[in-house]
Scaffold this motif. Structure first.
Motif, PDB file in Angstrom:
ATOM      1  N   TYR A 363      89.128  27.540   4.136  1.00 23.70           N
ATOM      2  CA  TYR A 363      87.869  28.274   5.079  1.00 23.70           C
ATOM      3  C   TYR A 363      88.670  29.537   4.837  1.00 23.70           C
ATOM      4  O   TYR A 363      89.810  29.830   5.108  1.00 23.70           O
ATOM      5  N   LEU A 364      87.723  30.499   4.977  1.00 22.64           N
ATOM      6  CA  LEU A 364      88.098  32.019   5.042  1.00 22.64           C
ATOM      7  C   LEU A 364      86.714  32.515   6.041  1.00 22.64           C
ATOM      8  O   LEU A 364      85.761  32.938   5.484  1.00 22.64           O
ATOM      9  N   LEU A 365      87.100  32.259   7.597  1.00 23.16           N
ATOM     10  CA  LEU A 365      85.815  32.769   8.289  1.00 23.16           C
ATOM     11  C   LEU A 365      85.645  34.406   8.414  1.00 23.16           C
ATOM     12  O   LEU A 365      86.593  35.029   8.751  1.00 23.16           O
ATOM     13  N   PRO A 366      84.665  34.991   8.177  1.00 17.70           N
ATOM     14  CA  PRO A 366      84.417  36.327   8.636  1.00 17.70           C
ATOM     15  C   PRO A 366      84.952  36.869   9.945  1.00 17.70           C
ATOM     16  O   PRO A 366      84.807  36.136  10.902  1.00 17.70           O
ATOM     17  N   PRO A 367      85.186  38.151  10.272  1.00 16.33           N
ATOM     18  CA  PRO A 367      85.745  38.515  11.203  1.00 16.33           C
ATOM     19  C   PRO A 367      84.756  38.677  12.422  1.00 16.33           C
ATOM     20  O   PRO A 367      85.131  38.376  13.495  1.00 16.33           O
ATOM     21  N   ASN A 368      83.595  38.611  11.982  1.00 10.75           N
ATOM     22  CA  ASN A 368      82.269  38.676  12.893  1.00 10.75           C
ATOM     23  C   ASN A 368      81.726  37.424  13.440  1.00 10.75           C
ATOM     24  O   ASN A 368      80.900  37.386  14.032  1.00 10.75           O
ATOM     25  N   ASP A 369      82.522  36.483  12.648  1.00 12.59           N
ATOM     26  CA  ASP A 369      81.798  35.227  13.008  1.00 12.59           C
ATOM     27  C   ASP A 369      82.191  34.512  14.285  1.00 12.59           C
ATOM     28  O   ASP A 369      83.513  34.861  14.650  1.00 12.59           O
ATOM     29  N   PRO A 370      81.570  34.115  15.067  1.00 14.57           N
ATOM     30  CA  PRO A 370      81.907  33.728  16.695  1.00 14.57           C
ATOM     31  C   PRO A 370      82.937  32.412  16.617  1.00 14.57           C
ATOM     32  O   PRO A 370      83.621  32.261  17.574  1.00 14.57           O
ATOM     33  N   THR A 371      82.587  31.830  15.277  1.00 11.71           N
ATOM     34  CA  THR A 371      83.620  30.604  15.464  1.00 11.71           C
ATOM     35  C   THR A 371      84.999  30.815  14.538  1.00 11.71           C
ATOM     36  O   THR A 371      85.765  29.835  14.414  1.00 11.71           O
ATOM     37  N   SER A 372      85.258  32.013  14.277  1.00 13.77           N
ATOM     38  CA  SER A 372      86.723  32.395  13.748  1.00 13.77           C
ATOM     39  C   SER A 372      87.718  32.115  14.419  1.00 13.77           C
ATOM     40  O   SER A 372      88.744  31.899  14.067  1.00 13.77           O
ATOM     41  N   VAL A 373      87.528  31.952  15.965  1.00 15.36           N
ATOM     42  CA  VAL A 373      88.670  31.433  16.835  1.00 15.36           C
ATOM     43  C   VAL A 373      89.200  30.136  16.485  1.00 15.36           C
ATOM     44  O   VAL A 373      90.594  29.910  16.554  1.00 15.36           O
ATOM     45  N   PHE A 374      88.641  29.344  15.658  1.00 17.66           N
ATOM     46  CA  PHE A 374      89.020  28.117  15.184  1.00 17.66           C
ATOM     47  C   PHE A 374      89.407  27.970  13.673  1.00 17.66           C
ATOM     48  O   PHE A 374      89.914  26.818  13.267  1.00 17.66           O
ATOM     49  N   ARG A 375      89.876  28.991  13.394  1.00 17.22           N
ATOM     50  CA  ARG A 375      90.487  29.042  11.931  1.00 17.22           C
ATOM     51  C   ARG A 375      91.832  28.314  11.802  1.00 17.22           C
ATOM     52  O   ARG A 375      92.152  27.867  10.902  1.00 17.22           O
ATOM     53  N   VAL A 378      91.373  24.334  11.208  1.00 14.59           N
ATOM     54  CA  VAL A 378      90.748  23.943   9.879  1.00 14.59           C
ATOM     55  C   VAL A 378      91.574  24.616   8.834  1.00 14.59           C
ATOM     56  O   VAL A 378      92.363  25.661   9.274  1.00 14.59           O
ATOM     57  N   PRO A 379      91.672  23.997   7.636  1.00 10.58           N
ATOM     58  CA  PRO A 379      92.438  24.696   6.522  1.00 10.58           C
ATOM     59  C   PRO A 379      92.054  26.208   6.375  1.00 10.58           C
ATOM     60  O   PRO A 379      91.032  26.418   5.606  1.00 10.58           O
ATOM     61  N   HIS A 380      92.540  27.063   6.861  1.00 12.00           N
ATOM     62  CA  HIS A 380      92.200  28.658   6.779  1.00 12.00           C
ATOM     63  C   HIS A 380      93.181  29.297   6.136  1.00 12.00           C
ATOM     64  O   HIS A 380      94.440  28.998   6.295  1.00 12.00           O
ATOM     65  N   ILE A 381      92.748  30.254   5.331  1.00 10.76           N
ATOM     66  CA  ILE A 381      93.454  31.142   4.643  1.00 10.76           C
ATOM     67  C   ILE A 381      94.448  31.861   5.481  1.00 10.76           C
ATOM     68  O   ILE A 381      93.995  32.467   6.689  1.00 10.76           O
ATOM     69  N   ASP A 382      95.863  31.832   5.233  1.00  9.59           N
ATOM     70  CA  ASP A 382      96.604  32.486   6.046  1.00  9.59           C
ATOM     71  C   ASP A 382      96.845  34.001   5.985  1.00  9.59           C
ATOM     72  O   ASP A 382      97.404  34.414   5.040  1.00  9.59           O
ATOM     73  N   GLU A 383      95.773  34.553   6.995  1.00 11.34           N
ATOM     74  CA  GLU A 383      95.859  36.186   6.731  1.00 11.34           C
ATOM     75  C   GLU A 383      96.946  36.801   7.021  1.00 11.34           C
ATOM     76  O   GLU A 383      97.084  37.972   6.902  1.00 11.34           O
ATOM     77  N   SER A 384      97.897  36.140   7.658  1.00  8.82           N
ATOM     78  CA  SER A 384      99.106  36.974   7.990  1.00  8.82           C
ATOM     79  C   SER A 384      99.867  37.222   6.717  1.00  8.82           C
ATOM     80  O   SER A 384     101.065  38.162   6.629  1.00  8.82           O
ATOM     81  N   LYS A 385      99.785  36.289   5.713  1.00  7.19           N
ATOM     82  CA  LYS A 385     100.423  36.410   4.242  1.00  7.19           C
ATOM     83  C   LYS A 385      99.509  37.096   3.474  1.00  7.19           C
ATOM     84  O   LYS A 385     100.167  37.644   2.414  1.00  7.19           O
ATOM     85  N   VAL A 386      98.363  36.949   3.446  1.00  5.91           N
ATOM     86  CA  VAL A 386      97.423  37.501   2.309  1.00  5.91           C
ATOM     87  C   VAL A 386      95.997  38.193   2.758  1.00  5.91           C
ATOM     88  O   VAL A 386      95.491  37.451   3.865  1.00  5.91           O
ATOM     89  N   ARG A 387      95.713  39.231   2.549  1.00  3.96           N
ATOM     90  CA  ARG A 387      94.620  39.878   3.200  1.00  3.96           C
ATOM     91  C   ARG A 387      93.679  40.018   1.909  1.00  3.96           C
ATOM     92  O   ARG A 387      93.997  40.727   0.795  1.00  3.96           O
ATOM     93  N   LEU A 388      92.412  39.178   1.876  1.00  5.41           N
ATOM     94  CA  LEU A 388      91.666  39.208   0.815  1.00  5.41           C
ATOM     95  C   LEU A 388      90.441  40.038   1.462  1.00  5.41           C
ATOM     96  O   LEU A 388      89.730  40.194   2.512  1.00  5.41           O
ATOM     97  N   ASN A 389      89.739  41.052   0.357  1.00  8.90           N
ATOM     98  CA  ASN A 389      88.795  41.999   0.521  1.00  8.90           C
ATOM     99  C   ASN A 389      87.443  41.608  -0.337  1.00  8.90           C
ATOM    100  O   ASN A 389      86.356  42.164   0.107  1.00  8.90           O
TER     101      ASN A 389
END
Length: 1137
Positions: A363-375, A378-389
């Protein structure tokens, strides 16, 4: 055999003979040994070759130049014939680059043994010569050679090694140095290194003819790319033809069969892009190896960043065969390339927990998604290591998921907080009405921990509060532990609602694990900010209490040992006690708690009833911490208001009350240069500090009172010492020696004479005095330095221009008045006159004579006053004692009839508690205006006589202060009224003129009273202007109060220090003696450090008056800076004294 045959036979035999000396060879060789590699003549010196070509030519088998030179020197006539013989043997003069490439370079590059023995410069020259003299001259003719070079070219890498492009697992890449913006350099890590071509090629290329003639770097880079040296991953462009759609079975394109069956009925071609290099990077070679996580992170970031540079890598196409061959093809269907499919097939996407998964599982939840707190759940891309645009790459190419189901959020919250699964939760919800509170089935000791952050729960609670259904569910479950409180940055606990309250002013109750484990309540506003939705959720829906009480904080004092946290707790308890008016309750509950940190080796805690002292100065505290209980302050700064409240709450006395600071200097002289500069620039310094918010408004107001009485003094030596009681005196440590020092109590800026012109010292001293923070000091010092530069260049005009830009008029404004000093000569020693012979009869006659002075009306005094009257000798300071008490020597001088002393005294005793005043006396060798009057200035005073009948009652004890004979004087502060611009002098116009004193009243009665009140009023107005925010009371304003002082001052900025001020007024400017009452003497002895005498030299024009401020009366008496004299005012009828 003819001639030609014999010649050929001879040539053949000569070719076999080892008679040819070669350059750089230690032995002779035969021509036949080089049948595949032609031997050349030495290069002609008349020909100019490029650097790289010359290196290649020099590398060819070449006849030793020494042989040619020898023949030309020794046998010049035979030189031509010998060269023709060499040519017949096959030694050539011509250099054909194509022949050199085929016969020399290519064979060497094909044999690792041979190329590994070549020098670095020659191997680099091969590449440049092939490009410049073969490829660039005719690209099309060289097309067939490219495939050969793709497998045989020898290339130097950045790690200074040479590799063959045809070797297994060898893929060389271009770098940014070659102008390749998609270089893989950013992917290199400690665990994996890509092979990059050496920068030597591009550096050498800049010196070639191709670069100079404008061929440019792009063509050279294109040549390298055609050798499969690429900047991007090595992507292969493939094309495969199929006769029918069914041939796609068992291929990677089998999924296309249903779609193409209806579209294609003829031969077709699939154009595809594949990348074996990527497959090797993300696939372990065996089961014992793992994929490099760091490499995958960088690879994902790289592909996302460069997706738009060439998106064709990720797409393929299906085209009909015939149109394609005719170059008029149009793809009938776009497909995903093999490279794109490889991105999805391998588990190489990094998620939280340092795990690699397939993109379809991530998963890669968009920042404006209200459910992004649950990243994190779930298997979520580690945005502390990689930032995708690139969303097209993320969701389109990789196929990563972008949404979590909304219906699971509340269930997850209840699972985390109460350990309820979905089934159990449904039963609880359904078994009661929708509006009923669901009783909690968990014990009150239940506490569930959760590895999560408060930021995530911010979004969770806001999301739940925004929905009517979940708001209702939260309200029904409010008796359950559903309030999340973070224990640290990564974990927290769920608490019951009654274990919390909303607002904690200092965020102390939630900052300690020990509190979270106790039964104490915890504030939650600091965790959820001051958001109205949070306030509504917790206070209105969950019914969390709004505020804590002091009782919530008091338990912390008993369990906390960390000094910094103890002070934080003390700070909030002090503030709450004041806000909630619970000072008495707090003192009672803290009575037996040792919570105040003390300065000693054990850093023990003491009770407030142990009477610890508050350190007003760090140096002084360190000096006496071994014998006094001194409070250890926190490392963080504390506001002045808190310090005052804390000391008031627990009755903490300042260390300055018991320890006096003594500043001793030598050879004190005014510093005119410093006074001129700082008096001109001080308001600009104030404006800078307030604009930058480097000081507070109260601090600015306090400093205005300090600067209003500041003097600048240069001295030969500055020594600080500290006195505890009468016995213990300690000097400042060596490290505390000062080149410049600002003594706030005395209002003096001391600087060593040798450093009077040292900008660094007098700027730093002022900056250190004004602000405490080091960074703020640096800013202030820079400001003062700039002002000094302007002042030195343009004087007042320059500062005036700066002052003209000020937009705000700061009040109270900082003003340093010009100092007024008058030199008074040191009195000459008085030579005692010879004693006259007086008989007893003559003395009796003198005693019966009536006094020439008018008789003073008696004053009603209390019994206490009468018992405290002291009869003393001499009557005036101008009378000096002799060894014969009966025959005093009297020095008579004319006295101004307008001169009188209006002094108001009382003998009332006050508390004997010691009060500390930081103002102190500094000795100096020169005499100033405020020195006491010397003997040749004293007024004439005959003994006061009384009638024979009835006792004479002296209205005040005739004790007079005067200066000691032949002793140095104290440097008391002089205040010129003319410099006090903020005092309304017109108010004195009606009463200040001497003509208003009625002539019918004799000197010493009503005139004394009027003059005394004028002096008291002048001092009172002066103090009101100097201390505008402090409490000042004129005791005699309405009527004579009878106290041993005239004005009572409480200096709030100095820990509410009390000052008792007695005013002594005279209209004679050379009259330095005055009487004091026994009550005043007792009171000044009881308050040695905070009892002041203001000597007012009152002039007919009030602005010409001068006020001399005497402090430390007892100390100055002991040091003989002041002298206490006594006068006998009456005699008994029998002549006995």
């Amino acid at each position: 055999m003819n001639y030609k045959e014999r010649e050929s036979e001879t040539i053949a035999k000569l070719k076999k003979l080892k008679i040819i000396p070669l350059k750089d060879h230690s032995r002779l060789v035969s021509v036949d040994e080089f049948d595949k590699h032609a031997i050349s003549f030495p290069l002609s010196k008349s020909n100019n070759f490029s650097k790289h070509l010359k290196l290649v030519l020099d590398d060819l088998p070449t006849v030793d130049e020494q042989l040619i030179n020898f023949i030309e020197d020794k046998y010049p006539r035979r030189a031509d014939s010998i060269q023709r013989l060499f040519q017949n043997l096959g030694i050539t003069k011509e250099h054909n680059i194509h022949e050199i490439y085929r016969q020399h370079m290519l064979p060497i590059m094909s044999d690792e043994t041979r190329w590994s023995s070549k020098s670095e410069s020659i191997l680099i020259a091969y590449v440049l010569c092939i490009y410049e003299y073969i490829y660039a001259l005719n690209i099309n003719l060289f097309e067939n050679e490219l495939k050969t070079l793709q497998n045989k070219m020898i290339v130097k890498t950045r790690n200074n090694k040479f590799v063959s492009l045809g070797s297994p697992d060898v893929i060389v890449h271009l770098t940014l140095k070659y102008g390749c913006k998609t270089s893989l350099e950013s992917l290199s890590s400690s665990n994996y290194e890509f092979l990059f071509i050496s920068d030597d090629y591009i550096n050498e290329f800049y010196h070639t003819e191709s670069y100079r003639t404008g061929q440019g770097v792009r063509d050279f880079v294109k040549f390298l790319k055609r050798l499969n040296i690429n900047d991007f991953l090595q992507v292969a462009m493939n094309e495969k033809t199929f006769l029918t759609v069914q041939q796609l079975v068992d291929t990677k394109w089998a999924y296309l069969i249903p779609q193409l069956s209806e579209m294609v009925h003829d031969t077709f071609t699939i154009q595809d892009c594949s990348c074996d290099e990527f497959n090797k990077l993300v696939s372990p070679s065996d089961d014992n190896q793992t994929v490099n996580l760091e490499l995958c992170v960088r690879l994902l970031q790289y592909l996302d960043s460069h997706y738009r540079d060439d998106p064709s890598y990720y797409a393929g196409s299906v085209s009909l065969f015939r149109p394609h061959k005719l170059a008029r093809h149009t793809p009938i269907k776009g497909i995903e390339s093999s490279f794109c499919l490889s991105l999805r097939q391998h588990a190489w996407i990094p998620v939280h927990g340092d795990i690699l998964l397939k993109s379809s599982e991530v998963y890669l939840l968009p920042p404006n998604d209200p459910t992004s707190v649950f990243r994190r759940y779930v298997p979520h891309i580690d945005e502390s290591k990689v930032r995708l645009n690139e969303q097209a790459f993320i969701y389109g190419i990789l196929g990563i998921r972008s949404k979590i189901e909304h219906r699971t959020i509340f269930e997850l919250l209840m699972k985390w907080s109460c350990n309820l699964d979905s089934e159990s939760l449904s039963k609880l919800v359904n078994q009661a009405n929708t509006s009923d509170i669901i009783p909690c089935t968990l014990p009150k000791t239940f506490r569930q921990s959760c590895l999560d952050t408060i930021d995530n729960f911010h979004q969770i609670y806001l999301f739940l509060a925004s929905n009517d259904t979940t708001r209702n569910l939260l309200s029904r479950f409010r008796s359950w532990p559903i309030v999340f409180i973070p224990r640290n940055r990564t974990a927290g606990d769920f608490l019951f609602v009654e274990q919390t309250f909303w607002n904690d002013p200092a965020s102390l109750l939630s900052s300690q694990d020990t509190i979270a484990d106790s039964n104490g309540r915890i504030p939650i506003q600091s965790y959820y900010n001051d958001n109205s939705m949070f306030h509504s959720l917790f206070v209105e829906i969950l019914h969390v209490e709004l505020h804590p009480t002091v009782d919530d904080y008091l338990p912390l004092l008993s369990i906390q040992q960390d000094i910094q946290k103890i002070w934080q707790i003390i700070e909030i308890i002090t503030k709450l006690a004041k806000e909630q008016n619970k000072q008495v309750e707090v003192r009672e509950k803290c009575l037996d708690i040792a919570f105040i940190p003390c300065m000693d080796n054990q850093q023990k805690l003491v009770k407030y009833i142990d009477r610890p002292y508050y350190p007003h100065d760090a140096e002084i505290a360190n000096q006496f911490s071994d014998i006094l209980p001194i409070i250890k302050l926190p490392e963080f700064p504390m506001s002045t208001s808190f310090q005052e409240q804390f000391r008031s709450l627990f009755n903490i006395e300042s260390l300055g009350k018991v320890v006096q600071t003594i500043v001793q200097v030598e050879n004190e002289q005014p510093s005119t240069s410093l006074l001129d500069f700082y008096s001109s620039a001080i308001d600009l310094i104030q404006d800078f500090l307030l604009k930058k918010q480097l000081i507070s408004i109260p601090r600015s107001a306090h400093l205005s009172t300090v600067f209003a009485r500041m003097h600048f003094v240069c001295v030969d030596r500055i020594d600080l010492s500290y006195c505890l009681g009468n016995d213990i005196i300690r000097s400042a440590s060596t490290s505390y020696r000062k080149d410049a020092y600002v003594d706030e109590p005395s209002g003096k800026f001391f600087i060593l004479k040798k450093f009077e012109t040292s900008e660094m010292r007098y700027i730093d001293a002022m900056a250190d005095f004004i602000v405490e923070d080091e960074m703020m000091r640096s800013q202030l010092a820079s400001c003062i330095k700039k002002l000094l530069q302007i002042y030195e260049k343009d004087d007042q005009d320059g500062l005036g221009k700066v002052r003209g830009n000020l937009m705000v008029n700061n009040e109270p404004k900082w003003i340093i008045p010009k100092e007024i000093k008058k030199e008074v000569p040191i009195p000459e020693p008085i030579i005692e006159q010879e004693k006259p012979e007086i008989t007893a009869e003559e003395l009796e006659e003198l005693m019966k004579e009536r006094s020439i002075r008018p008789k003073l009306p008696p004053k009603k005094v209390t019994t206490e006053e009468n018992t405290n009257v002291v009869n003393s000798f001499p009557a005036k300071a101008g009378i000096y004692e002799t060894s014969d008490r009966t025959t005093p020597k009297i020095h008579n001088h004319p006295k101004d009839n307008n001169s009188t002393d209006g002094d108001n005294e009382s003998s009332k005793s006050h508390s004997n508690s010691q009060r500390y005043d930081q103002e102190h006396v500094v000795q100096k060798s020169t005499t100033t205006e405020h020195n006491d009057e010397v003997s040749n200035r004293h007024e004439t005073n005959n003994d006061e006589r009384r009638p024979n009948k009835g006792p004479y009652v002296q209205p005040q004890a005739p004790i007079a202060f005067s200066d000691p004979i032949l002793s140095t004087s104290a440097n008391f502060e002089d205040v010129a009224v003319s410099t006090l611009t903020n005092i309304d002098l017109d108010a004195f116009a009606s009463t200040g003129n001497s003509s208003n004193i009625s002539a019918s009243h004799p000197i010493g009665t009503e005139a004394d009273r009027i003059t005394g009140r004028l002096g008291e009023e002048l001092v009172f107005r002066y103090l009101k202007s100097k201390y505008p925010d402090d409490d000042i009371k004129w005791m005699n304003q309405e009527a004579e109060y009878g106290a041993p002082y005239d004005i009572h001052l409480i200096v709030k900025s100095d820990n509410n220090q009390e000052r008792f001020i007695e005013v002594k007024t005279t209209r004679s400017f050379d009259h330095n003696s005055f009487p004091v009452s026994i009550g005043e003497v007792e009171y000044l002895l009881q308050h040695p450090s905070n009892y002041y005498i203001y000597r007012v030299y009152y002039a007919d024009k009030t602005e010409s008056s001068i006020i001399t401020i005497m402090n430390r009366i007892r100390l100055n008496l002991e040091r003989k800076h002041l002298k206490l004299l006594m006068t006998f005012e009456s005699k008994s009828t029998d002549g006995q004294k």
